[in-house]
Design a protein around this motif. Structure first.
Motif, mmCIF file in Angstrom:
data_model
loop_
_atom_site.group_PDB
_atom_site.id
_atom_site.type_symbol
_atom_site.label_atom_id
_atom_site.label_comp_id
_atom_site.label_asym_id
_atom_site.label_seq_id
_atom_site.Cartn_x
_atom_site.Cartn_y
_atom_site.Cartn_z
ATOM 1 N N ASP A 104 -9.605 1.190 2.663
ATOM 2 C CA ASP A 104 -10.696 1.940 3.306
ATOM 3 C C ASP A 104 -10.762 1.664 4.808
ATOM 4 O O ASP A 104 -10.931 0.532 5.238
ATOM 5 C CB ASP A 104 -12.019 1.539 2.643
ATOM 6 N N THR B 205 0.804 -1.220 0.000
ATOM 7 C CA THR B 205 0.000 0.000 0.000
ATOM 8 C C THR B 205 0.842 1.277 0.000
ATOM 9 O O THR B 205 1.116 1.865 1.033
ATOM 10 C CB THR B 205 -0.958 0.014 1.205
ATOM 11 N N LYS C 123 -10.360 -2.871 -1.109
ATOM 12 C CA LYS C 123 -11.555 -3.024 -1.930
ATOM 13 C C LYS C 123 -11.258 -2.622 -3.374
ATOM 14 O O LYS C 123 -10.342 -1.838 -3.640
ATOM 15 C CB LYS C 123 -12.683 -2.135 -1.395
ATOM 16 N N TYR D 268 -5.109 1.470 -9.578
ATOM 17 C CA TYR D 268 -4.980 1.340 -8.130
ATOM 18 C C TYR D 268 -6.168 0.560 -7.581
ATOM 19 O O TYR D 268 -7.157 0.303 -8.296
ATOM 20 C CB TYR D 268 -4.926 2.722 -7.463
ATOM 21 N N GLN E 208 -13.336 8.819 3.119
ATOM 22 C CA GLN E 208 -13.037 8.334 1.779
ATOM 23 C C GLN E 208 -11.996 7.224 1.809
ATOM 24 O O GLN E 208 -11.149 7.181 2.704
ATOM 25 C CB GLN E 208 -12.476 9.478 0.907
ATOM 26 N N PRO E 209 -12.032 6.332 0.810
ATOM 27 C CA PRO E 209 -10.967 5.324 0.691
ATOM 28 C C PRO E 209 -9.700 5.956 0.135
ATOM 29 O O PRO E 209 -9.736 7.025 -0.491
ATOM 30 C CB PRO E 209 -11.558 4.302 -0.276
ATOM 31 N N PRO F 58 -6.519 5.599 -2.459
ATOM 32 C CA PRO F 58 -6.029 4.844 -3.622
ATOM 33 C C PRO F 58 -4.599 4.369 -3.374
ATOM 34 O O PRO F 58 -3.723 5.159 -3.025
ATOM 35 C CB PRO F 58 -6.084 5.871 -4.759
ATOM 36 N N HIS G 156 -8.473 0.358 -3.603
ATOM 37 C CA HIS G 156 -8.791 1.217 -2.467
ATOM 38 C C HIS G 156 -8.446 0.552 -1.131
ATOM 39 O O HIS G 156 -8.669 -0.651 -0.958
ATOM 40 C CB HIS G 156 -10.279 1.565 -2.461
ATOM 41 N N PRO H 63 -12.177 -0.487 -6.627
ATOM 42 C CA PRO H 63 -12.823 0.814 -6.784
ATOM 43 C C PRO H 63 -14.150 0.689 -7.536
ATOM 44 O O PRO H 63 -14.377 -0.300 -8.255
ATOM 45 C CB PRO H 63 -11.793 1.618 -7.589
#
Length: 536
Positions: A315, A244, A268, A311, A345-346, A348, A313, A270
């Motif tokens: 979250d 990440t 997750k 990318y 927000q998640p 990227p 996500h 996107p």
């Protein structure tokens, strides 16, 4: 001609490993610490997550050892793992004594708050918010500046180790190490810095890759210098990719710490694609987001390639705003400046090269193959990490091995050999470089083909292509190096070519997929694990 700078011990690198060794040695010895930039420009400062240690009732050394061995895919040295894990609590206590303000436990049951990261079976990560490395570096630097026997030498780019080959009078083994030649960025001259003992603490080789969370100076200098001097190098195929890293075209190399997943962050897909908004890690591993890094990185890479994404996500917005502000203030502030509110927000994210698990071979005392040369931290292959580093074991290794190397130097101080006369650096047959663009072009080329051909997933054909390009670049770089005066960029380029060659050689010699090395042409894992050892 500048006279040599003479010390009892020379430490190359000013991060956790180097400063730990230096502080212990400086109690009774005259010590120099070299940094090729600012003292805090290394990987230690960038470390977000924390340091692993058994500090909680119910947790055990055996559990930490077992987690490390599992993550390392059976390639770890058990005795090394036991040594590091059992010395971890003492290393944390020393940092606390130096003033590192580890987060306190809010419940009052424990001294410090412990978080959990991927691959760990218990909460055992002590941390300072999400900027642990910065706090560790600050405390070590403060102590170093107050030590009268310790000379700090920033902006010194190590070129090559000084050995018996560089002395007109040496009668002993030409492999004996007596310090280093270093390019002084201020004077633009090469200084000769000698010592009875030399410690490599130069970090890893992350900048061999196009996308990396490593700092700008992580160009494998110590690995390359040790190799040229005659030391064996091992397991260079095991380059860890952090799952990440922030995906942002304006900001490169910003890491989203493992602790975000450790505290409940979910990966997750996107919106707008098949399965958009859904978790995907349970399809790859029953541990989900807490699987070891190699598994998570390959899963993300698989989904990105399968769906043509830029990318995925990460979250954690399901947690409260207070929780996120308390645990991840640095990341929260950084993302807010980029227009991302991680409380709603998640984030990227994409994988990026993160850690070099292989390196210069050392024993329990940090000794290399070369007399007088020690090494500690990411520059080494100590047997701790095996085929994949367990989260937050890296700073721990720096602390334990920095002290171990220093302890052995002190124990054998009476046997240390005084450096003989050393030849000064010879620039009589070189001239000023005429086209610096050549250096920059070759640097970019290496990083691009290493990312494309020797990345998260490899094939035999990709490795062959990489080896072919490296052969051409090696000849070109050596010709340039032999004809022009050195510069910081040229020194780093020379080292990048060397470590890229070592990575590819190691990958080609491993006829299996294990840990961080995944070859699509041989996906099986051999029943018996063995190190890849390269001999100069």
């Amino acid at each position: 001609m500048t006279a040599p700078l003479s010390f009892d011990a020379v430490i190359i690198g000013s991060g956790a490993a180097g400063l730990t060794a230096a502080l212990m040695l400086a109690r009774t010895m005259k010590v120099a610490v070299l940094s090729k930039g600012d003292l805090n420009a290394g990987s230690t400062t960038w470390a977000q997550g924390g340091i692993a240690a058994v500090l909680e009732p119910g947790d055990t050394f055996e559990s930490h050892i077992n987690d490390t061995m599992i993550a390392g895919a059976g390639l770890n040295n058990l005795q090394t793992v036991e040594f590091v894990v059992e010395n971890a609590p003492r290393a944390i206590a020393r940092l606390a004594e130096l003033g590192v303000p580890f987060n306190p436990d809010e419940t009052g049951n424990e001294r410090w708050h412990l978080t959990r990261e991927g691959g760990h079976s218990a909460r055992r990560i002590v941390h300072v918010d999400d900027a642990t490395g910065w706090s560790v570096q600050e405390a070590l630097e403060k102590a170093a500046r107050a030590e009268p026997n310790l000379t700090l030498l920033p902006d010194m780019v190590a070129i090559d180790l000084i050995t018996g080959r560089h002395s007109p009078t040496a009668e002993d083994d030409e492999r004996q190490v007596w310090g280093v030649y270093a390019y002084n960025r201020h004077t633009r001259k090469v200084d000769t810095i000698t010592g009875k003992a030399t410690v490599l603490a130069t970090g890893g080789a992350g900048r061999t890759y196009l996308f990396s969370t490593a700092p700008r100076g992580a160009t494998g200098d110590g690995i390359a210098m040790a190799w040229r001097a005659g030391s064996r190098v091992s397991n260079m195929e095991f380059m860890q990719f952090h799952p990440t890293c922030l995906y942002n075209l304006e900001v490169k190399n910003f890491l989203i710490t493992e602790a975000v997943r450790g505290e409940g962050g979910l990966l997750k897909l996107p919106p707008g694609v098949e399965g958009g908004g859904e978790r995907f890690m349970p399809r790859f591993d029953e541990r989900g987001e807490l699987a070891p890094r190699d598994i998570v990185a390959r899963a993300i890479d698989h989904e990105i390639k399968r769906l043509g994404l830029d990318y995925v996500h990460l979250d954690i917005s399901h947690e409260s705003e207070r929780f996120i502000e308390h645990h991840f203030p640095t990341i929260l502030k950084k993302l807010a400046g980029l227009g991302i509110d991680m409380t709603t927000q998640p984030i990227p994210v994409v994988p990026a090269q993160h850690y070099t698990c292989g390196g210069v071979m050392v024993d329990r005392d940090g000794r290399t193959d070369l007399p007088g040369l020690y090494a500690a931290g990411e520059v080494t292959q100590s047997g701790l990490h095996g085929a994949n580093r367990l989260a937050s074991n890296s700073l721990l290794e720096c602390l334990v091995y920095g002290e171990s190397a220093a302890a052995h130097i002190l124990e054998t101080r009476a046997d240390l050999v005084t450096p003989p006369d050393i030849r000064p650096w010879d620039e009589s047959r070189v001239r000023d470089p005429d086209e610096e663009v050549v250096v920059q072009h070759n640097w970019r080329e290496i990083r691009r083909f290493m990312w494309d051909y020797v990345g998260i997933v490899r094939t035999n054909k990709r490795l062959e292509r990489a080896a072919h390009r490296i052969d051409m670049l090696k000849a070109e770089v050596e010709e340039y190096y032999g004809n022009f005066r050195v510069s910081g960029d040229l020194i780093e380029l020379r080292n990048l070519v060397t470590v890229a060659d070592l990575i590819v050689q190691s990958a080609q010699e491993r006829p299996e997929s294990r840990g961080l090395h995944y070859n699509a042409d041989c996906t099986h894992t051999l029943p018996v694990a063995s190190d890849t050892v390269l001999v100069p």
